[in-house]
Enzyme design. Structure first.
Site, PDB file in Angstrom:
ATOM      1  N   ASP A 175     -41.513 -25.373  -4.701  1.00 37.08           N
ATOM      2  CA  ASP A 175     -41.988 -25.710  -3.364  1.00 37.08           C
ATOM      3  C   ASP A 175     -42.379 -27.191  -3.396  1.00 37.08           C
ATOM      4  O   ASP A 175     -42.553 -27.770  -4.482  1.00 37.08           O
ATOM      5  CB  ASP A 175     -43.184 -24.814  -3.024  1.00 37.08           C
ATOM      6  CG  ASP A 175     -43.774 -25.116  -1.664  1.00 37.08           C
ATOM      7  OD1 ASP A 175     -42.984 -25.385  -0.731  1.00 37.08           O
ATOM      8  OD2 ASP A 175     -45.001 -25.106  -1.537  1.00 37.08           O
ATOM      9  N   ASP A 177     -44.873 -29.137  -0.793  1.00 35.89           N
ATOM     10  CA  ASP A 177     -46.262 -29.461  -0.457  1.00 35.89           C
ATOM     11  C   ASP A 177     -47.234 -28.658  -1.305  1.00 35.89           C
ATOM     12  O   ASP A 177     -47.131 -27.434  -1.418  1.00 35.89           O
ATOM     13  CB  ASP A 177     -46.529 -29.176   1.020  1.00 35.89           C
ATOM     14  CG  ASP A 177     -45.732 -30.099   1.930  1.00 35.89           C
ATOM     15  OD1 ASP A 177     -44.939 -30.893   1.415  1.00 35.89           O
ATOM     16  OD2 ASP A 177     -45.909 -30.007   3.161  1.00 35.89           O
ATOM     17  N   ARG A 220     -46.321 -27.114  15.931  1.00 34.20           N
ATOM     18  CA  ARG A 220     -46.926 -28.263  15.248  1.00 34.20           C
ATOM     19  C   ARG A 220     -46.035 -29.504  15.351  1.00 34.20           C
ATOM     20  O   ARG A 220     -46.532 -30.616  15.551  1.00 34.20           O
ATOM     21  CB  ARG A 220     -47.213 -27.905  13.782  1.00 34.20           C
ATOM     22  CG  ARG A 220     -48.429 -26.988  13.609  1.00 34.20           C
ATOM     23  CD  ARG A 220     -48.656 -26.596  12.177  1.00 34.20           C
ATOM     24  NE  ARG A 220     -47.658 -25.622  11.711  1.00 34.20           N
ATOM     25  CZ  ARG A 220     -47.604 -25.148  10.469  1.00 34.20           C
ATOM     26  NH1 ARG A 220     -48.461 -25.564   9.561  1.00 34.20           N
ATOM     27  NH2 ARG A 220     -46.691 -24.256  10.141  1.00 34.20           N
ATOM     28  N   SER A 263     -38.334 -26.154   0.488  1.00 29.55           N
ATOM     29  CA  SER A 263     -39.571 -26.468   1.195  1.00 29.55           C
ATOM     30  C   SER A 263     -39.534 -26.045   2.653  1.00 29.55           C
ATOM     31  O   SER A 263     -38.495 -26.149   3.314  1.00 29.55           O
ATOM     32  CB  SER A 263     -39.831 -27.985   1.112  1.00 29.55           C
ATOM     33  OG  SER A 263     -40.955 -28.345   1.879  1.00 29.55           O
ATOM     34  N   GLY A 264     -40.684 -25.589   3.136  1.00 32.37           N
ATOM     35  CA  GLY A 264     -40.870 -25.373   4.562  1.00 32.37           C
ATOM     36  C   GLY A 264     -41.267 -26.660   5.260  1.00 32.37           C
ATOM     37  O   GLY A 264     -41.577 -26.658   6.452  1.00 32.37           O
ATOM     38  N   LYS A 308     -36.288 -19.024   2.230  1.00 31.63           N
ATOM     39  CA  LYS A 308     -36.579 -19.411   0.840  1.00 31.63           C
ATOM     40  C   LYS A 308     -36.095 -18.335  -0.128  1.00 31.63           C
ATOM     41  O   LYS A 308     -35.504 -18.639  -1.176  1.00 31.63           O
ATOM     42  CB  LYS A 308     -38.080 -19.648   0.651  1.00 31.63           C
ATOM     43  CG  LYS A 308     -38.591 -20.955   1.215  1.00 31.63           C
ATOM     44  CD  LYS A 308     -40.031 -21.182   0.785  1.00 31.63           C
ATOM     45  CE  LYS A 308     -40.478 -22.601   1.095  1.00 31.63           C
ATOM     46  NZ  LYS A 308     -41.760 -22.927   0.448  1.00 31.63           N
ATOM     47  N   ASP A 331     -46.919 -22.186  -4.100  1.00 29.88           N
ATOM     48  CA  ASP A 331     -48.376 -22.053  -3.980  1.00 29.88           C
ATOM     49  C   ASP A 331     -48.836 -21.189  -2.814  1.00 29.88           C
ATOM     50  O   ASP A 331     -49.993 -20.781  -2.773  1.00 29.88           O
ATOM     51  CB  ASP A 331     -49.012 -23.440  -3.825  1.00 29.88           C
ATOM     52  CG  ASP A 331     -48.781 -24.024  -2.442  1.00 29.88           C
ATOM     53  OD1 ASP A 331     -49.769 -24.250  -1.717  1.00 29.88           O
ATOM     54  OD2 ASP A 331     -47.618 -24.217  -2.065  1.00 29.88           O
TER      55      ASP A 331
END
Length: 383
Positions: A175, A177, A220, A263-264, A308, A331
């Site tokens: 991942d 972040d 967002r 990654s998201g 993912k 995480d």
């Protein structure tokens, strides 16, 4: 040496731990029901001399049901029995006296027998690999209990089925972040745009299950509408990496691993990291940019938890390997499927929901310990 039984190692090592004797190396094997253990002990900070500890063992040998000798650096060798339910349990921690005693006590309380143990030191980090027999307990319950109790002791722990642990790992996905990058990039973007509170409120709703990831991400990103490309460039130029991540990736590539980012977050930043660190693959969400500013929209498919997890299988197909040959490190909750689908799932500085589905967890300061879990610590020294 003595007749093998649950709790034997705990009983043997309790007194050295109480006397602050540091175990710096250990070899333990079981042959025909007899446990043979060699320990190298450091008495520099101990409260007792070697002669006094030898006397303690002499006085207690009968109650411990062991024979012993103090022969510096002399190794005794034996052949271990074949157990019915064997697991490799890897413990990572900052070195201190009593770690092996603590783990063996946890194992004994849960009716887990220790078949073998070996110690590897890497700077201040110590790695202890145990071969444990779970035949006398329910394996799933034992794994969960061992994880909980070791984490309470401040130890990182990995539990792998022996057969699974022997499967060669060839590709590792991370991942981005809070795993490779030491902050949440969308929060940094929100801070630049002055919409911190709005973004945090949406994040909280998503975490509480009131909104799915795709919708929360769209909302967002819409708050970032009008942000100039120069802001992304400024953040990308100052991507602070998690301690140990750059060194870890360097060594993984040196020994031939393929490396991927899933990654998201956003492709603008994964592309920077791909170039900077040499990732072989990178997957993330593509921010739409027109006339040098963000439009507030995302182009194409959104990389969420399901995506993912699916990418693990896609990478296995591309590389012509099994998902069992892949390691996944993440995480957050949206890494659960990625972790589940990989042959080895690593929860890094993670939330409890991810720890439950992972094979083990690494704390923030122990990311480099992944080399020990993969059996690469010796190869790292050779590079």
């Amino acid at each position: 040496m003595g007749r093998d039984r649950s709790g034997l190692i705990r009983d043997i090592l309790s007194e050295p731990a109480m006397q602050n004797v540091n175990i710096v190396d250990m070899d333990q094997k079981v042959m025909q029901g007899i446990s043979v253990m060699t320990v190298v002990a450091d008495f520099e900070s101990a409260k007792v001399t070697p002669k006094k500890l030898e006397k303690w063992y002499r006085d207690n040998a009968e109650s411990l049901a062991i024979d012993f000798s103090f022969l510096p650096l002399e190794k005794h060798q034996g052949r271990r029995q074949t157990a019915k339910e064997l697991y490799i349990v890897t413990i990572l921690a900052k070195d201190r006296p009593g770690i092996i005693r603590d783990v063996s006590e946890v194992a004994a309380r849960n009716c887990v027998n220790l078949e073998r143990a070996s110690v590897t030191a890497r700077g201040e980090l110590i790695s202890i690999e145990f071969l444990m027999d779970f035949a006398d307990c329910t394996a799933d319950d034992c794994r969960a209990q061992l994880k909980r109790e070791c984490e309470r002791l401040g130890l990182d722990v990995f539990i792998q089925d022996l057969g699974q642990s022997r499967k060669e790992k060839r590709l590792i996905v991370f991942d981005m972040d809070m795993t490779i990058v030491d902050f949440e990039i969308i929060n940094r973007l929100a801070s630049f745009a002055g919409v911190d509170e709005q973004v945090n409120a949406i994040t909280d709703r998503a975490m509480n299950g009131e909104m799915d990831f795709k919708e929360s991400l769209r909302q967002r990103v819409r708050l970032l509408k009008g942000m100039p490309l120069s802001t992304l460039q400024e953040i990308a130029a100052d991507l602070q990496l998690t301690p140990g991540s750059e060194e870890l990736i360097h060594h993984l590539k040196q020994v031939g691993y393929k490396i991927a980012l899933i990654s998201g977050g956003f492709t603008y930043f994964t592309d920077v990291l791909k170039e900077r660190l040499g990732f072989d693959y990178a997957f993330a969400n593509d921010l739409e940019i027109k006339d040098g500013v963000l439009t507030g929209e995302i182009k194409g498919e959104i990389i969420d938890a399901e995506a993912k997890g699916r990418i693990i299988y896609d990478l296995a197909e591309r590389e012509k390997i099994s998902p069992d040959n892949i390691v996944a490190v993440g995480d957050g909750a949206n890494d659960c499927l990625m972790i589940k689908n990989a042959g080895l799932g690593v929860a890094f500085n993670a939330k409890e929901v991810l720890k439950k589905v992972s094979d083990g967890s690494l704390s923030r300061e122990n990311l480099l310990g992944l080399l020990n879990v993969l059996g690469l610590a010796e190869k790292e020294r050779e590079v």
